[in-house]
Design a protein around this motif. Sequence first.
Motif, PDB file in Angstrom:
ATOM      1  N   LYS A  43       0.829  -1.212   0.000  1.00 17.15           N
ATOM      2  CA  LYS A  43       0.000   0.000   0.000  1.00 17.15           C
ATOM      3  C   LYS A  43       0.856   1.252   0.000  1.00 17.15           C
ATOM      4  CE  LYS A  43      -4.232  -1.813   1.819  1.00 17.15           C
ATOM      5  NZ  LYS A  43      -5.368  -1.635   2.681  1.00 17.15           N
ATOM      6  N   LYS A  44       1.984   1.212   0.688  1.00 13.76           N
ATOM      7  CA  LYS A  44       2.903   2.367   0.686  1.00 13.76           C
ATOM      8  C   LYS A  44       3.424   2.607  -0.720  1.00 13.76           C
ATOM      9  CE  LYS A  44       5.939   5.414   2.149  1.00 13.76           C
ATOM     10  NZ  LYS A  44       5.672   6.765   1.743  1.00 13.76           N
ATOM     11  N   GLY A  99       6.349  26.991 -11.701  1.00 13.73           N
ATOM     12  CA  GLY A  99       5.879  27.130 -10.316  1.00 13.73           C
ATOM     13  C   GLY A  99       5.910  25.788  -9.589  1.00 13.73           C
ATOM     14  N   ASP A 100       6.163  25.841  -8.326  1.00 11.90           N
ATOM     15  CA  ASP A 100       6.264  24.606  -7.531  1.00 11.90           C
ATOM     16  C   ASP A 100       4.890  23.992  -7.290  1.00 11.90           C
ATOM     17  OD1 ASP A 100       9.027  24.668  -7.216  1.00 11.90           O
ATOM     18  OD2 ASP A 100       8.889  26.000  -5.491  1.00 11.90           O
ATOM     19  N   ILE A 101       4.824  22.676  -7.405  1.00 13.03           N
ATOM     20  CA  ILE A 101       3.630  21.895  -7.098  1.00 13.03           C
ATOM     21  C   ILE A 101       4.071  20.791  -6.144  1.00 13.03           C
ATOM     22  CG2 ILE A 101       1.806  20.413  -7.987  1.00 13.03           C
ATOM     23  CD1 ILE A 101       2.173  21.790 -10.698  1.00 13.03           C
ATOM     24  N   LYS A 102       3.446  20.769  -4.981  1.00 13.54           N
ATOM     25  CA  LYS A 102       3.758  19.721  -3.995  1.00 13.54           C
ATOM     26  C   LYS A 102       2.456  19.109  -3.519  1.00 13.54           C
ATOM     27  CE  LYS A 102       7.781  22.193  -2.331  1.00 13.54           C
ATOM     28  NZ  LYS A 102       8.351  22.956  -1.223  1.00 13.54           N
ATOM     29  N   VAL A 103       2.468  17.808  -3.308  1.00  4.97           N
ATOM     30  CA  VAL A 103       1.291  17.116  -2.804  1.00  4.97           C
ATOM     31  C   VAL A 103       1.718  16.155  -1.695  1.00  4.97           C
ATOM     32  CG1 VAL A 103       1.328  15.196  -4.456  1.00  4.97           C
ATOM     33  CG2 VAL A 103      -0.824  15.913  -3.470  1.00  4.97           C
ATOM     34  N   THR A 104       0.855  16.045  -0.698  1.00  2.00           N
ATOM     35  CA  THR A 104       1.065  15.093   0.386  1.00  2.00           C
ATOM     36  C   THR A 104      -0.194  14.245   0.523  1.00  2.00           C
ATOM     37  OG1 THR A 104       2.474  16.665   1.561  1.00  2.00           O
ATOM     38  CG2 THR A 104       1.606  14.830   2.838  1.00  2.00           C
ATOM     39  N   LEU A 105      -0.023  12.936   0.464  1.00  2.92           N
ATOM     40  CA  LEU A 105      -1.127  12.005   0.621  1.00  2.92           C
ATOM     41  C   LEU A 105      -0.980  11.280   1.952  1.00  2.92           C
ATOM     42  CD1 LEU A 105      -1.146  10.331  -2.909  1.00  2.92           C
ATOM     43  CD2 LEU A 105      -2.380  12.333  -2.166  1.00  2.92           C
ATOM     44  N   THR A 106      -2.086  11.125   2.661  1.00  3.56           N
ATOM     45  CA  THR A 106      -2.074  10.418   3.941  1.00  3.56           C
ATOM     46  C   THR A 106      -3.170   9.366   3.922  1.00  3.56           C
ATOM     47  OG1 THR A 106      -1.368  12.450   5.028  1.00  3.56           O
ATOM     48  CG2 THR A 106      -2.170  10.695   6.441  1.00  3.56           C
ATOM     49  N   GLN A 107      -2.791   8.148   4.256  1.00  4.15           N
ATOM     50  CA  GLN A 107      -3.736   7.024   4.283  1.00  4.15           C
ATOM     51  C   GLN A 107      -3.550   6.261   5.587  1.00  4.15           C
ATOM     52  OE1 GLN A 107      -5.930   5.926   1.701  1.00  4.15           O
ATOM     53  NE2 GLN A 107      -6.677   4.392   3.134  1.00  4.15           N
ATOM     54  N   ARG A 108      -4.635   5.990   6.291  1.00  2.00           N
ATOM     55  CA  ARG A 108      -4.586   5.216   7.542  1.00  2.00           C
ATOM     56  C   ARG A 108      -4.784   3.737   7.203  1.00  2.00           C
ATOM     57  NH1 ARG A 108      -5.481   6.258  13.394  1.00  2.00           N
ATOM     58  NH2 ARG A 108      -4.643   8.223  12.694  1.00  2.00           N
ATOM     59  N   VAL A 109      -3.897   2.907   7.730  1.00  2.00           N
ATOM     60  CA  VAL A 109      -3.942   1.466   7.496  1.00  2.00           C
ATOM     61  C   VAL A 109      -3.905   0.760   8.844  1.00  2.00           C
ATOM     62  CG1 VAL A 109      -2.753  -0.478   6.429  1.00  2.00           C
ATOM     63  CG2 VAL A 109      -2.734   1.727   5.303  1.00  2.00           C
ATOM     64  N   SER A 118      -5.869  -4.547  16.404  1.00  2.00           N
ATOM     65  CA  SER A 118      -5.342  -3.858  15.231  1.00  2.00           C
ATOM     66  C   SER A 118      -4.611  -2.602  15.681  1.00  2.00           C
ATOM     67  CB  SER A 118      -6.459  -3.500  14.258  1.00  2.00           C
ATOM     68  OG  SER A 118      -7.261  -2.498  14.780  1.00  2.00           O
ATOM     69  N   PHE A 119      -3.619  -2.268  14.919  1.00  2.00           N
ATOM     70  CA  PHE A 119      -2.802  -1.111  15.212  1.00  2.00           C
ATOM     71  C   PHE A 119      -2.850  -0.170  14.014  1.00  2.00           C
ATOM     72  CE2 PHE A 119      -0.932  -4.892  17.148  1.00  2.00           C
ATOM     73  CZ  PHE A 119      -1.025  -4.550  18.483  1.00  2.00           C
ATOM     74  N   PRO A 120      -3.563   0.962  14.122  1.00  2.00           N
ATOM     75  CA  PRO A 120      -3.636   1.888  12.986  1.00  2.00           C
ATOM     76  C   PRO A 120      -2.337   2.674  12.838  1.00  2.00           C
ATOM     77  CG  PRO A 120      -4.884   2.749  14.834  1.00  2.00           C
ATOM     78  CD  PRO A 120      -4.380   1.397  15.249  1.00  2.00           C
ATOM     79  N   ILE A 121      -1.863   2.744  11.606  1.00  2.00           N
ATOM     80  CA  ILE A 121      -0.686   3.560  11.292  1.00  2.00           C
ATOM     81  C   ILE A 121      -1.031   4.457  10.115  1.00  2.00           C
ATOM     82  CG2 ILE A 121       0.993   1.888  12.167  1.00  2.00           C
ATOM     83  CD1 ILE A 121       1.535   1.091   9.259  1.00  2.00           C
ATOM     84  N   ASP A 122      -0.378   5.599  10.051  1.00  2.00           N
ATOM     85  CA  ASP A 122      -0.581   6.538   8.948  1.00  2.00           C
ATOM     86  C   ASP A 122       0.555   6.398   7.957  1.00  2.00           C
ATOM     87  OD1 ASP A 122      -2.932   7.646   9.887  1.00  2.00           O
ATOM     88  OD2 ASP A 122      -1.903   9.170  11.071  1.00  2.00           O
ATOM     89  N   LEU A 123       0.194   6.100   6.709  1.00  2.00           N
ATOM     90  CA  LEU A 123       1.173   6.086   5.627  1.00  2.00           C
ATOM     91  C   LEU A 123       1.141   7.451   4.968  1.00  2.00           C
ATOM     92  CD1 LEU A 123       0.434   2.632   3.960  1.00  2.00           C
ATOM     93  CD2 LEU A 123       2.193   3.192   5.635  1.00  2.00           C
ATOM     94  N   ARG A 124       2.297   7.986   4.657  1.00  2.00           N
ATOM     95  CA  ARG A 124       2.381   9.317   4.073  1.00  2.00           C
ATOM     96  C   ARG A 124       3.267   9.247   2.830  1.00  2.00           C
ATOM     97  NH1 ARG A 124       3.047  12.029   8.544  1.00  2.00           N
ATOM     98  NH2 ARG A 124       0.854  12.526   8.639  1.00  2.00           N
ATOM     99  N   ALA A 125       2.799   9.852   1.745  1.00  2.00           N
ATOM    100  CA  ALA A 125       3.568   9.917   0.504  1.00  2.00           C
ATOM    101  C   ALA A 125       3.620  11.363   0.046  1.00  2.00           C
ATOM    102  CB  ALA A 125       2.923   9.050  -0.567  1.00  2.00           C
ATOM    103  N   ARG A 126       4.788  11.771  -0.392  1.00  2.00           N
ATOM    104  CA  ARG A 126       4.967  13.140  -0.883  1.00  2.00           C
ATOM    105  C   ARG A 126       5.567  13.096  -2.285  1.00  2.00           C
ATOM    106  NH1 ARG A 126       7.256  14.035   4.673  1.00  2.00           N
ATOM    107  NH2 ARG A 126       5.549  14.993   5.802  1.00  2.00           N
TER     108      ARG A 126
END
Length: 136
Positions: A43-44, A99-109, A118-126
């Motif tokens: 998923k990451k 011009g700069d374009i930046k995106v951050t995605l956050t998904q809880r798994v 269950s142990f929820p963790i946040d995956l982050r992609a930039r």
Amino acid sequence: MRKKIKKVWHCQKGEGYIDVAVGVLCLMLVVELCMVILPVFMKKQQLDNFASEIVRQAEITGNSNVSGRINELKAQTGLDPQISWDCDYFNGTKVQLNGDIKVTLTQRVDIGFFVFGSFPIDLRARASGKSEVYYK
């Protein structure tokens, strides 16, 4: 009599069976742990690809309004991340050339191990890029 008891006491004929049983149990626990953790890494990887795809789309179109591509990627991957943009805007939602374009995605798994919960963790992609569109 004492020699017989000592001989029986030092007999280790069944010890191999116990070692094999414990070894198989440990092997099964390791396999289960891998089956729980490996999908998180997959998923990451999907989240990283998701971020780079939508940044590339924003670079080509020159704005952060790429909802069509986002919906396609959500359908393909099954992910529904929170998306936050950081752009140098020109006229509302348009990003000027270079011009700069930046995106951050956050998904809880949620990851869990057997019945331990269950142990929820946040995956982050930039991902980041530069706009390729010139606006007059």
